[in-house]
Design a protein around this motif. Structure first.
Motif, PDB file in Angstrom:
ATOM      1  N   MET A   1      59.923  92.922  44.263  1.00 48.95           N
ATOM      2  CA  MET A   1      59.816  93.868  43.159  1.00 48.95           C
ATOM      3  C   MET A   1      58.729  94.893  43.507  1.00 48.95           C
ATOM      4  SD  MET A   1      58.928  93.054  39.120  1.00 48.95           S
ATOM      5  CE  MET A   1      60.241  91.895  38.977  1.00 48.95           C
ATOM      6  N   VAL A   3      56.286  96.880  42.539  1.00 48.11           N
ATOM      7  CA  VAL A   3      55.395  97.214  41.427  1.00 48.11           C
ATOM      8  C   VAL A   3      54.326  98.177  41.916  1.00 48.11           C
ATOM      9  CG1 VAL A   3      53.692  96.230  39.825  1.00 48.11           C
ATOM     10  CG2 VAL A   3      55.810  95.009  40.281  1.00 48.11           C
ATOM     11  N   THR A   4      54.033  99.192  41.122  1.00 45.61           N
ATOM     12  CA  THR A   4      52.965 100.131  41.446  1.00 45.61           C
ATOM     13  C   THR A   4      51.897 100.073  40.359  1.00 45.61           C
ATOM     14  OG1 THR A   4      54.109 101.953  40.341  1.00 45.61           O
ATOM     15  CG2 THR A   4      54.496 101.688  42.711  1.00 45.61           C
ATOM     16  N   GLN A  18      56.561 106.072  25.390  1.00 45.10           N
ATOM     17  CA  GLN A  18      57.027 104.887  26.102  1.00 45.10           C
ATOM     18  C   GLN A  18      55.862 104.038  26.576  1.00 45.10           C
ATOM     19  OE1 GLN A  18      60.413 103.965  26.321  1.00 45.10           O
ATOM     20  NE2 GLN A  18      59.345 102.053  26.785  1.00 45.10           N
ATOM     21  N   ASP A  22      55.412 100.170  25.597  1.00 48.76           N
ATOM     22  CA  ASP A  22      55.294  99.142  26.637  1.00 48.76           C
ATOM     23  C   ASP A  22      53.978  98.376  26.556  1.00 48.76           C
ATOM     24  OD1 ASP A  22      57.784  99.843  27.630  1.00 48.76           O
ATOM     25  OD2 ASP A  22      56.996 100.966  29.341  1.00 48.76           O
ATOM     26  N   HIS A  58      53.591  98.823  37.007  1.00 48.71           N
ATOM     27  CA  HIS A  58      54.661  99.748  36.658  1.00 48.71           C
ATOM     28  C   HIS A  58      55.877  99.467  37.541  1.00 48.71           C
ATOM     29  CE1 HIS A  58      56.635 103.780  36.898  1.00 48.71           C
ATOM     30  NE2 HIS A  58      56.450 103.706  35.598  1.00 48.71           N
ATOM     31  N   PHE A  59      57.048  99.355  36.904  1.00 44.31           N
ATOM     32  CA  PHE A  59      58.292  99.120  37.649  1.00 44.31           C
ATOM     33  C   PHE A  59      59.449  99.687  36.838  1.00 44.31           C
ATOM     34  CE2 PHE A  59      61.990  96.334  38.491  1.00 44.31           C
ATOM     35  CZ  PHE A  59      62.168  96.615  39.838  1.00 44.31           C
ATOM     36  N   ASN A  60      60.311 100.477  37.491  1.00 47.11           N
ATOM     37  CA  ASN A  60      61.494 101.052  36.826  1.00 47.11           C
ATOM     38  C   ASN A  60      61.154 101.775  35.529  1.00 47.11           C
ATOM     39  OD1 ASN A  60      63.306 100.366  38.799  1.00 47.11           O
ATOM     40  ND2 ASN A  60      64.167  98.621  37.711  1.00 47.11           N
ATOM     41  N   ASP A  61      60.161 102.632  35.565  1.00 46.82           N
ATOM     42  CA  ASP A  61      59.756 103.439  34.410  1.00 46.82           C
ATOM     43  C   ASP A  61      59.255 102.617  33.228  1.00 46.82           C
ATOM     44  OD1 ASP A  61      60.336 105.839  35.706  1.00 46.82           O
ATOM     45  OD2 ASP A  61      62.446 105.708  35.129  1.00 46.82           O
ATOM     46  N   ARG A  62      58.823 101.397  33.473  1.00 50.26           N
ATOM     47  CA  ARG A  62      58.286 100.548  32.408  1.00 50.26           C
ATOM     48  C   ARG A  62      56.996  99.892  32.880  1.00 50.26           C
ATOM     49  NH1 ARG A  62      61.384 103.031  29.896  1.00 50.26           N
ATOM     50  NH2 ARG A  62      63.040 102.309  28.553  1.00 50.26           N
ATOM     51  N   THR A  88      59.068  88.914  32.475  1.00 47.97           N
ATOM     52  CA  THR A  88      58.812  89.095  33.906  1.00 47.97           C
ATOM     53  C   THR A  88      57.741  88.147  34.443  1.00 47.97           C
ATOM     54  OG1 THR A  88      57.255  90.891  33.454  1.00 47.97           O
ATOM     55  CG2 THR A  88      59.527  91.509  33.896  1.00 47.97           C
TER      56      THR A  88
END
Length: 159
Positions: A1, A3-4, A18, A22, A58-62, A88
């Motif tokens: 995954m 992740v940033t 958002q 989140d 942060h992953f996939n805009d979430r 997750t």
């Protein structure tokens, strides 16, 4: 995954709906004994009003996980309330977040610290796995210095 690392400060909180959704969801997913749901929004707003930030996975805009961060006078980053979305957990999001923070801290010549007095056992185990170790208490005068009530990222550690 993949992740940033993403930071949420007061300006980002106010500008991005958002991000607000989140971040609230991350802490609403915390076990009830750690973060009672009615206290989530005041908890976030209190940190942000003190000029603290949230370091987020942060992953996939979430945003999937977060830890509150504030800078001490000695430029160390103090971390508190690491939490990952329930959906997750156990997928390495918390580990990745802490590793990314560790890399960022090293690049900036900072130390990461976490108070251990209220950490659950699972969090302590994660920190140990990532290379966090109790540091000697400089105020102790004995030959065998007592360890402090916080841990620091070991420069030789995995983080």
């Amino acid at each position: 995954m993949p992740v940033t690392l993403q930071y949420v400060d007061q300006a980002r909180w106010e500008a991005d709906e958002q991000v607000r959704i989140d971040l609230v969801r991350i802490y609403e997913d915390a076990p009830q004994e750690r973060m009672p749901t009615p206290t989530v929004l005041p908890f976030i707003e209190q940190h942000l009003s003190k000029q603290h930030v949230f370091a987020c996975a942060h992953f996939n805009d979430r945003l999937l996980g977060a830890v509150a961060l504030h800078e001490a006078d000695d430029r160390a980053w103090w971390l508190a309330e690491l939490c990952v979305r329930k959906t997750t957990r156990r997928r390495g999001v918390g580990s990745r977040l802490m590793a990314l923070l560790g890399e960022q801290a090293k690049q900036e010549g900072r130390v990461l610290r976490i108070a251990t007095t209220t950490l659950p056992l699972a969090d302590r185990m994660l920190l140990s796995k990532l290379g966090y170790r109790p540091v000697a208490d400089p105020s102790s005068e004995s030959d065998q210095q007592a360890t402090s009530e916080f841990v620091e990222l070991d420069p030789q550690g995995k983080g």
